[in-house]
Motif scaffolding. Structure first.
Motif, PDB file in Angstrom:
ATOM      1  N   THR A 152      35.736  43.231  28.176  1.00  0.00           N
ATOM      2  CA  THR A 152      34.341  43.255  28.611  1.00  0.00           C
ATOM      3  C   THR A 152      34.250  43.595  30.103  1.00  0.00           C
ATOM      4  O   THR A 152      35.062  43.117  30.906  1.00  0.00           O
ATOM      5  N   PRO A 153      33.270  44.399  30.502  1.00  0.00           N
ATOM      6  CA  PRO A 153      33.101  44.714  31.919  1.00  0.00           C
ATOM      7  C   PRO A 153      32.964  43.459  32.779  1.00  0.00           C
ATOM      8  O   PRO A 153      33.467  43.405  33.905  1.00  0.00           O
ATOM      9  N   GLU A 154      32.308  42.437  32.203  1.00  0.00           N
ATOM     10  CA  GLU A 154      32.077  41.211  32.971  1.00  0.00           C
ATOM     11  C   GLU A 154      33.373  40.529  33.400  1.00  0.00           C
ATOM     12  O   GLU A 154      33.425  39.900  34.465  1.00  0.00           O
ATOM     13  N   SER A 155      34.434  40.647  32.577  1.00  0.00           N
ATOM     14  CA  SER A 155      35.696  39.996  32.927  1.00  0.00           C
ATOM     15  C   SER A 155      36.305  40.638  34.171  1.00  0.00           C
ATOM     16  O   SER A 155      36.799  39.937  35.067  1.00  0.00           O
ATOM     17  N   PHE A 156      36.258  41.951  34.240  1.00  0.00           N
ATOM     18  CA  PHE A 156      36.796  42.645  35.409  1.00  0.00           C
ATOM     19  C   PHE A 156      35.907  42.426  36.635  1.00  0.00           C
ATOM     20  O   PHE A 156      36.402  42.208  37.745  1.00  0.00           O
ATOM     21  N   GLU A 157      34.593  42.498  36.406  1.00  0.00           N
ATOM     22  CA  GLU A 157      33.654  42.311  37.522  1.00  0.00           C
ATOM     23  C   GLU A 157      33.775  40.912  38.114  1.00  0.00           C
ATOM     24  O   GLU A 157      33.604  40.726  39.322  1.00  0.00           O
ATOM     25  N   TYR A 158      34.080  39.939  37.284  1.00  0.00           N
ATOM     26  CA  TYR A 158      34.260  38.561  37.765  1.00  0.00           C
ATOM     27  C   TYR A 158      35.359  38.509  38.826  1.00  0.00           C
ATOM     28  O   TYR A 158      35.200  37.906  39.887  1.00  0.00           O
ATOM     29  N   THR A 176      47.486  47.242  26.714  1.00  0.00           N
ATOM     30  CA  THR A 176      46.538  47.425  25.614  1.00  0.00           C
ATOM     31  C   THR A 176      45.470  48.441  26.006  1.00  0.00           C
ATOM     32  O   THR A 176      44.764  48.247  27.006  1.00  0.00           O
ATOM     33  N   LEU A 177      45.345  49.507  25.229  1.00  0.00           N
ATOM     34  CA  LEU A 177      44.456  50.612  25.582  1.00  0.00           C
ATOM     35  C   LEU A 177      42.982  50.193  25.729  1.00  0.00           C
ATOM     36  O   LEU A 177      42.334  50.609  26.695  1.00  0.00           O
ATOM     37  N   PRO A 178      42.408  49.383  24.814  1.00  0.00           N
ATOM     38  CA  PRO A 178      41.004  48.991  25.025  1.00  0.00           C
ATOM     39  C   PRO A 178      40.772  48.281  26.364  1.00  0.00           C
ATOM     40  O   PRO A 178      39.715  48.464  26.982  1.00  0.00           O
ATOM     41  N   ASN A 179      41.745  47.493  26.804  1.00  0.00           N
ATOM     42  CA  ASN A 179      41.607  46.821  28.098  1.00  0.00           C
ATOM     43  C   ASN A 179      41.633  47.828  29.245  1.00  0.00           C
ATOM     44  O   ASN A 179      40.896  47.691  30.231  1.00  0.00           O
ATOM     45  N   ILE A 180      42.479  48.846  29.117  1.00  0.00           N
ATOM     46  CA  ILE A 180      42.534  49.914  30.120  1.00  0.00           C
ATOM     47  C   ILE A 180      41.194  50.635  30.186  1.00  0.00           C
ATOM     48  O   ILE A 180      40.656  50.906  31.273  1.00  0.00           O
ATOM     49  N   GLU A 181      40.634  50.927  29.027  1.00  0.00           N
ATOM     50  CA  GLU A 181      39.355  51.642  28.995  1.00  0.00           C
ATOM     51  C   GLU A 181      38.226  50.784  29.566  1.00  0.00           C
ATOM     52  O   GLU A 181      37.338  51.287  30.257  1.00  0.00           O
ATOM     53  N   GLY A 182      38.285  49.466  29.299  1.00  0.00           N
ATOM     54  CA  GLY A 182      37.297  48.556  29.877  1.00  0.00           C
ATOM     55  C   GLY A 182      37.383  48.520  31.394  1.00  0.00           C
ATOM     56  O   GLY A 182      36.359  48.478  32.092  1.00  0.00           O
ATOM     57  N   ALA A 183      38.605  48.552  31.905  1.00  0.00           N
ATOM     58  CA  ALA A 183      38.809  48.548  33.362  1.00  0.00           C
ATOM     59  C   ALA A 183      38.311  49.844  33.990  1.00  0.00           C
ATOM     60  O   ALA A 183      37.674  49.828  35.052  1.00  0.00           O
ATOM     61  N   LYS A 184      38.579  50.969  33.332  1.00  0.00           N
ATOM     62  CA  LYS A 184      38.110  52.264  33.847  1.00  0.00           C
ATOM     63  C   LYS A 184      36.586  52.297  33.927  1.00  0.00           C
ATOM     64  O   LYS A 184      36.017  52.910  34.826  1.00  0.00           O
ATOM     65  N   ALA A 185      35.935  51.636  32.978  1.00  0.00           N
ATOM     66  CA  ALA A 185      34.472  51.649  32.914  1.00  0.00           C
ATOM     67  C   ALA A 185      33.822  51.000  34.136  1.00  0.00           C
ATOM     68  O   ALA A 185      32.676  51.311  34.469  1.00  0.00           O
ATOM     69  N   VAL A 186      34.553  50.104  34.807  1.00  0.00           N
ATOM     70  CA  VAL A 186      34.002  49.481  36.019  1.00  0.00           C
ATOM     71  C   VAL A 186      34.595  50.102  37.285  1.00  0.00           C
ATOM     72  O   VAL A 186      34.394  49.580  38.381  1.00  0.00           O
ATOM     73  N   GLY A 187      35.328  51.221  37.115  1.00  0.00           N
ATOM     74  CA  GLY A 187      35.808  51.959  38.271  1.00  0.00           C
ATOM     75  C   GLY A 187      37.197  51.620  38.764  1.00  0.00           C
ATOM     76  O   GLY A 187      37.634  52.140  39.802  1.00  0.00           O
TER      77      GLY A 187
END
Length: 204
Positions: A152-158, A176-187
């Protein structure tokens, strides 16, 4: 690494070795006929997610698992089976963390739960004489403690907001690829650590 000032690490499969099959087999030995199916069932009814985001405590999880194991199975046996996937901390990876910390801000962001947290810190203590993973990081964030889990974006933004980190200057490493993609989404800058690659292949 040009322009990078901070690194956020995943834990399982990046710093500690895991063997999910060990947990599947351990539960099957306790009478769970098909652990993968049970895991998928619990994923649908959110038990595992709730455990990893702290919405339910270990007691609820253990009581629920007890309903699916052989009669007489104890909570401790379930804990041992659940922890069977947690293997070891290769020394080279810990050395790399120590070296990196001299040059970068280091953070840990792990999807985990209270049962695993207690166990992997005990593995670290017993094998390396270090009482907690916190020794290697400026801050360690565990999903069940912050109520948020990757991807979730919120986890990285936290993590970014609490530490005033610029995502363009922050590297995130996960297997894990979904986690990588989630991180990319927040820059965030990212490295997908695909097996059999390890930290030692990135940081020589």
């Amino acid at each position: 690494m040009k322009g990078i000032k901070h690194i956020i690490f995943d834990l399982g499969g990046v710093i500690i070795n895991l063997d999910y099959q060990a947990t599947y087999k351990a539960f099957e030995a306790l009478g769970v006929k098909e652990f993968t199916s049970l895991y998928n069932q619990f994923s649908l009814n959110t038990l595992f997610d709730d455990l990893e985001t702290g919405k339910v405590g270990p007691e609820v999880f253990l009581n629920e698992m007890q309903q699916h194991t052989a009669p007489g199975t104890t909570h401790q046996q379930i804990i041992d089976a659940w922890n069977a996937m947690l293997l070891d901390f290769p020394l080279r990876r810990l050395q790399i963390l120590q070296q990196l910390r001299q040059h970068y801000g280091l953070y840990l962001l792990s999807n985990t739960n209270a049962i695993h947290l207690e166990r992997f810190n005990r593995i670290l203590q017993e094998s390396r004489g270090i009482p907690s993973l916190a020794a290697f990081f400026d801050r360690a964030y565990y999903s069940h403690e912050i109520g948020l889990r990757k991807p979730t974006p919120e986890s990285f933004e936290y993590v970014l907001e609490e530490n005033g980190l610029n995502p363009a200057e922050t590297l995130f490493i996960d297997d894990t690829l979904p986690n990588i993609e989630g991180a990319k989404a927040v820059g965030l800058q990212t490295i997908h650590l695909e097996p059999p690659k390890t930290m030692a292949d990135i940081f020589r």
